[in-house]
Design an enzyme around this catalytic site. Structure first.
Site, PDB file in Angstrom:
ATOM      1  N   ASP A  61       0.880  -1.161   0.000  1.00  0.00           N
ATOM      2  CA  ASP A  61       0.000   0.000   0.000  1.00  0.00           C
ATOM      3  C   ASP A  61       0.919   1.212   0.000  1.00  0.00           C
ATOM      4  OD1 ASP A  61      -1.701   2.120   0.489  1.00  0.00           O
ATOM      5  OD2 ASP A  61      -2.846   1.096   2.054  1.00  0.00           O
ATOM      6  N   SER A 141       2.100  12.904 -15.399  1.00  0.00           N
ATOM      7  CA  SER A 141       1.065  12.911 -16.425  1.00  0.00           C
ATOM      8  C   SER A 141       1.221  14.178 -17.248  1.00  0.00           C
ATOM      9  CB  SER A 141      -0.325  12.900 -15.767  1.00  0.00           C
ATOM     10  OG  SER A 141      -1.346  13.201 -16.698  1.00  0.00           O
ATOM     11  N   TYR A 154      -6.923  15.370  -9.785  1.00  0.00           N
ATOM     12  CA  TYR A 154      -5.868  14.590 -10.439  1.00  0.00           C
ATOM     13  C   TYR A 154      -4.758  15.512 -10.926  1.00  0.00           C
ATOM     14  CZ  TYR A 154      -3.632  11.441 -13.807  1.00  0.00           C
ATOM     15  OH  TYR A 154      -2.726  10.680 -14.513  1.00  0.00           O
ATOM     16  N   LYS A 158      -0.826  15.487  -9.703  1.00  0.00           N
ATOM     17  CA  LYS A 158       0.261  15.209 -10.631  1.00  0.00           C
ATOM     18  C   LYS A 158       1.210  16.405 -10.778  1.00  0.00           C
ATOM     19  CE  LYS A 158      -0.527  10.905 -11.672  1.00  0.00           C
ATOM     20  NZ  LYS A 158       0.452   9.851 -11.335  1.00  0.00           N
TER      21      LYS A 158
END
Length: 271
Positions: A61, A141, A154, A158
């Site tokens: 994890d 990304s 998101y 990133k």
């Protein structure tokens, strides 16, 4: 020469494809994922990669620093070194900023994408510094270069991954440790499949095509491993557009509706 790798997110997508490529190249791989049952099921179909040889399966994890430390200890005890860490595990959930903020969704993005990358990076530094060499590859990304409306959480996570990774690379070079941030455009993975019918994710599909996992793996085992750059954007042409958009956000904002409509058309074709 065979090297020792730790790869997160190894039960699907880029992580799975990368592990299989590395194992085929006779490298030693610790394949990590929170879904240990999936890991075991996958590699039960590949007897040539049986655990105990060049393959180690590890439940991890990435949000838990202690499990990171346990993973590093296990790898070093078994193979005496860690040459490359690939932080690939990530999560994406679409959202409009006008939606009611659910604390769990905020935590999800920052705990997995950001903290997972930071904890992983920090956990291998001591080993790599003692070796005098190492390479950390963190997957960000294209959304780390220019924010994506509809994917604000998101994008924010990133951006943080990219910023941390670039700073880490500048700091760690003196110890022989390279840190590379890879910023791919949309990649055909199970995570992308979940976005095909989500209007919030339409801009993700605004490029003329999606990347395959093999294209990302090619970049990792090819120019990234050879040249150890601070950053690589895939494809480079979309990176130029994204960086320009980040420099001129006001101008870019005027074209969001156009690219959103274009993305929706391509999104429907992909369903």
């Amino acid at each position: 020469m065979a090297q020792t790798y730790i790869v997160t997110g190894a039960a699907s997508g880029i992580g799975l494809a990368l592990c299989q490529r590395l194992l085929a190249g006779n490298h030693r791989v610790c394949a990590c994922d929170i879904n240990f049952d999936a890991l075991q099921a996958i590699y039960s179909h590949y007897p040539q990669f049986a655990e105990g040889g060049n393959l180690m399966l590890q439940q991890l994890d990435v949000r838990q620093l202690d499990t990171w430390q346990q993973t590093v200890v296990r790898v070093v005890e078994h193979w005496q070194r860690i040459d490359v860490l690939c932080n690939i595990a990530g999560v994406l959930k679409e959202n409009w900023v006008t939606d009611i903020v659910v604390p769990d969704e905020v935590d999800l993005h920052f705990d997995i994408n950001v903290k997972g990358t930071i904890f992983g990076t920090q956990s291998v530094i001591e080993t790599m510094r003692s070796q005098g060499s190492g390479h950390i590859i963190n997957v960000a990304s294209l959304a780390a270069l220019s924010p994506v409306p509809g994917l604000s959480l998101y994008s924010a996570s990133k951006f943080a991954v990219r910023s941390y990774s670039l700073a880490a690379g500048m700091e760690l070079g003196q110890y022989g440790i390279a840190v590379t941030t890879i910023c791919p455009d949309a990649v055909q993975t199970p995570m992308l499949d979940k976005q095909k019918d989500k209007e919030q994710a339409a801009l993700t599909f605004s490029g003329h095509r999606t990347l395959s996992v093999d294209e990302v793996v090619d970049a990792i085992v090819g120019p990234i491993m050879r040249k150890r750059p601070l950053e690589m954007v895939l494809p480079a042409s979309r990176g130029v557009v994204a960086k320009a958009a980040n420099i001129f956000p006001q101008t870019t904002g005027n074209y969001v509706d156009f690219f959103h409509k274009l993305g929706k058309k391509r999104q429907k074709k992909s369903q």
